[in-house]
Design a protein around this motif. Structure first.
Motif, PDB file in Angstrom:
ATOM      1  N   UNK A 126       0.765  -1.111  -0.088  1.00  0.00           N
ATOM      2  CA  UNK A 126      -0.188   0.349   0.014  1.00  0.00           C
ATOM      3  C   UNK A 126       1.031   1.352   0.025  1.00  0.00           C
ATOM      4  N   UNK A 127       1.825   0.891   1.176  1.00  0.00           N
ATOM      5  CA  UNK A 127       2.957   2.320   0.918  1.00  0.00           C
ATOM      6  C   UNK A 127       3.229   2.710  -0.136  1.00  0.00           C
ATOM      7  N   UNK A 128       3.852   1.214  -1.451  1.00  0.00           N
ATOM      8  CA  UNK A 128       4.617   1.865  -2.607  1.00  0.00           C
ATOM      9  C   UNK A 128       3.450   2.072  -3.299  1.00  0.00           C
ATOM     10  N   UNK A 129       2.417   1.537  -3.584  1.00  0.00           N
ATOM     11  CA  UNK A 129       1.145   1.966  -4.555  1.00  0.00           C
ATOM     12  C   UNK A 129       1.088   3.808  -4.158  1.00  0.00           C
ATOM     13  N   UNK A 130       0.645   3.980  -2.984  1.00  0.00           N
ATOM     14  CA  UNK A 130       0.120   5.259  -2.967  1.00  0.00           C
ATOM     15  C   UNK A 130       1.723   6.468  -2.940  1.00  0.00           C
ATOM     16  N   UNK A 131       3.067   6.005  -2.555  1.00  0.00           N
ATOM     17  CA  UNK A 131       3.900   6.524  -2.860  1.00  0.00           C
ATOM     18  C   UNK A 131       4.234   7.048  -4.737  1.00  0.00           C
ATOM     19  N   UNK A 136       4.115  10.275  -9.171  1.00  0.00           N
ATOM     20  CA  UNK A 136       3.666  10.221 -11.076  1.00  0.00           C
ATOM     21  C   UNK A 136       2.731  12.379 -10.742  1.00  0.00           C
ATOM     22  N   UNK A 137       1.815  11.948  -9.609  1.00  0.00           N
ATOM     23  CA  UNK A 137       1.094  13.223  -9.900  1.00  0.00           C
ATOM     24  C   UNK A 137       2.234  14.262  -9.240  1.00  0.00           C
TER      25      UNK A 137
END
Length: 167
Positions: A126-131, A136-137
């Motif tokens: 989850x941390x990897x996906x959110x980061x 990207x944003x």
């Protein structure tokens, strides 16, 4: 991009790559004439600042467009800008998603993967996906805002003549 080298005649172009003993990047040139030869094109141009005439040979129209690009805004108001401002404008406008955002995104993804390996389990993923999504944003926001800010600064400099105020 030009379809034919003949479209460049009697137009002003913004030089993006310096030529030793001829013209520096960020300078405007007026294309005086062109001719096609067997292995490319020959372009006769006048440096706007100095009035000196030069000729240069290119393999094709694509190579000419990599050396100089039509920029009607700069061509119209080049007296208002310093060489430093024009070079900064060229640098920002030459940025693309591939050469600016992609390295940042790849760096963020690598850091996210390392964090996912350090923090094991679902929390690490989850941390990897959110980061990764945040990276990207953030890189897209930075890319768009820098281009916009440079263009607005240039427009503000000449807009005093128009009576327009940018905010």
């Amino acid at each position: 991009m030009l379809n034919s080298i003949d479209e460049a005649v009697d137009r002003k172009f913004l030089v993006t790559k310096s030529l030793s003993n001829q013209v520096k990047a960020g300078t405007l040139v007026h294309i005086m004439g062109t001719k096609e030869i067997d292995d490319g094109v020959v372009v006769d141009y006048r440096v706007t600042d100095t009035g000196q005439d030069f000729s240069i040979r290119f393999a094709g129209v694509k190579e000419f467009c990599q050396w100089a690009r039509p920029d009607t805004f700069i061509a119209r108001y080049y007296e208002s800008f310093s060489q430093k401002e024009i070079l900064h404008y060229i640098k920002v406008n030459n940025r693309s998603f591939a050469n600016f955002c992609l390295p940042i995104i790849l760096g963020v993804v690598v850091v996210a993967i390392i964090l996912a390996l350090i923090i094991k389990g679902t929390v690490g993923v989850i941390v990897a996906v959110v980061l990764s999504i945040a990276g990207v944003a953030a890189s897209m926001f930075l890319y768009n805002s820098q281009k916009k800010n440079v263009k607005l600064k240039l427009y503000q400099k000449v807009s005093t003549n128009w009576g327009i105020a940018f905010k």
